[in-house]
Design a protein around this motif. Sequence first.
Motif, mmCIF file in Angstrom:
data_model
loop_
_atom_site.group_PDB
_atom_site.id
_atom_site.type_symbol
_atom_site.label_atom_id
_atom_site.label_comp_id
_atom_site.label_asym_id
_atom_site.label_seq_id
_atom_site.Cartn_x
_atom_site.Cartn_y
_atom_site.Cartn_z
ATOM 1 N N GLU A 1 -1.642 6.385 1.690
ATOM 2 C CA GLU A 1 -1.640 4.919 1.710
ATOM 3 C C GLU A 1 -0.271 4.405 2.117
ATOM 4 O O GLU A 1 0.753 4.868 1.628
ATOM 5 C CB GLU A 1 -2.005 4.361 0.336
ATOM 6 N N VAL A 2 -0.274 3.427 3.010
ATOM 7 C CA VAL A 2 0.944 2.710 3.374
ATOM 8 C C VAL A 2 0.985 1.480 2.470
ATOM 9 O O VAL A 2 0.062 0.660 2.495
ATOM 10 C CB VAL A 2 0.937 2.300 4.856
ATOM 11 N N PRO A 3 2.014 1.352 1.645
ATOM 12 C CA PRO A 3 2.032 0.257 0.673
ATOM 13 C C PRO A 3 2.206 -1.115 1.320
ATOM 14 O O PRO A 3 2.736 -1.233 2.423
ATOM 15 C CB PRO A 3 3.243 0.595 -0.210
ATOM 16 N N ALA A 4 1.758 -2.117 0.604
ATOM 17 C CA ALA A 4 1.945 -3.509 1.030
ATOM 18 C C ALA A 4 3.354 -3.934 0.632
ATOM 19 O O ALA A 4 3.637 -4.138 -0.541
ATOM 20 C CB ALA A 4 0.904 -4.403 0.376
ATOM 21 N N LEU A 5 4.236 -4.029 1.591
ATOM 22 C CA LEU A 5 5.619 -4.425 1.318
ATOM 23 C C LEU A 5 5.782 -5.937 1.342
ATOM 24 O O LEU A 5 6.674 -6.479 0.695
ATOM 25 C CB LEU A 5 6.564 -3.776 2.327
ATOM 26 N N VAL A 6 4.934 -6.606 2.126
ATOM 27 C CA VAL A 6 4.961 -8.065 2.228
ATOM 28 C C VAL A 6 3.536 -8.544 2.016
ATOM 29 O O VAL A 6 2.620 -8.089 2.697
ATOM 30 C CB VAL A 6 5.456 -8.525 3.621
ATOM 31 N N SER A 7 3.359 -9.460 1.060
ATOM 32 C CA SER A 7 2.018 -9.995 0.818
ATOM 33 C C SER A 7 2.118 -11.371 0.183
ATOM 34 O O SER A 7 3.189 -11.798 -0.250
ATOM 35 C CB SER A 7 1.215 -9.052 -0.074
ATOM 36 N N GLY B 1 -2.521 -1.936 -0.154
ATOM 37 C CA GLY B 1 -1.957 -1.092 0.892
ATOM 38 C C GLY B 1 -3.014 -0.738 1.922
ATOM 39 O O GLY B 1 -4.169 -1.164 1.825
ATOM 40 N N THR C 1 -2.426 -6.288 4.699
ATOM 41 C CA THR C 1 -1.745 -6.249 3.405
ATOM 42 C C THR C 1 -1.565 -7.636 2.789
ATOM 43 O O THR C 1 -0.889 -7.774 1.772
ATOM 44 C CB THR C 1 -0.369 -5.569 3.543
ATOM 45 N N TYR D 1 -0.490 -4.975 10.411
ATOM 46 C CA TYR D 1 -0.123 -4.554 9.062
ATOM 47 C C TYR D 1 -0.128 -5.748 8.114
ATOM 48 O O TYR D 1 -0.648 -5.681 6.994
ATOM 49 C CB TYR D 1 1.256 -3.882 9.096
ATOM 50 N N GLY E 1 -2.098 -7.991 -0.877
ATOM 51 C CA GLY E 1 -1.316 -7.131 -1.754
ATOM 52 C C GLY E 1 -1.771 -5.682 -1.790
ATOM 53 O O GLY E 1 -1.128 -4.840 -2.404
#
Length: 184
Positions: free
Chosen positions: A123-129, A115, A110, A106, A113
């Motif tokens: 879409e699974v969002p980018a929580l950490v980038s 998802g 990501t 993941y 930035g």
Amino acid sequence: MWKNTHRGWGLVSILLHWVSALAIIGLFALGWWMTGLGYYDSWYNLGPWWHRSVGMLLLFAIVLRMAWRLVQPTPVARGQRLERLSAHLGHIGLYVLMFVVLVSGYLISTAGGQGIEVFDAFEVPALVSDLPDQATLAGQVHWYSALMLLLLSAVHALAALKHHRVDRNDVVVRMVDPNHSRRP
């Protein structure tokens, strides 16, 4: 039939186990194969799309599997004390490695930035980038933890075969037959 008992695994646990096993083997094979793809190969974009999509679904399945395991009884372990301890530690190792492999995958996807599109359905969002060297470091963790996961999975399978063939106990049968524990 759906739920675990102290004598055997239920259908939900069995299905989550075997779907996870097949997905892990398939993802490893696809990931390894993808490393040799050239830019003009027709699978250059399609392979990673499949890899990320199945990987995210597997992550959701592993979370579901852990939640299910927390609310269901665990069948009584078989074997000598050292075998039971080894099995317990091995299972913890498998779960930890599954999470490390999936979370690092993941983090690779990501890092910029964006998802992760899962089969173009959601879409699974980018929580950490944008962490320093995120993709590179996560890629190294992903590769080596995937190798360790495959190795530990092989040990797990060999131990199950040993229980089945040498010890002649029902450890393997319990993981393929949800009705086994309900028979007199």
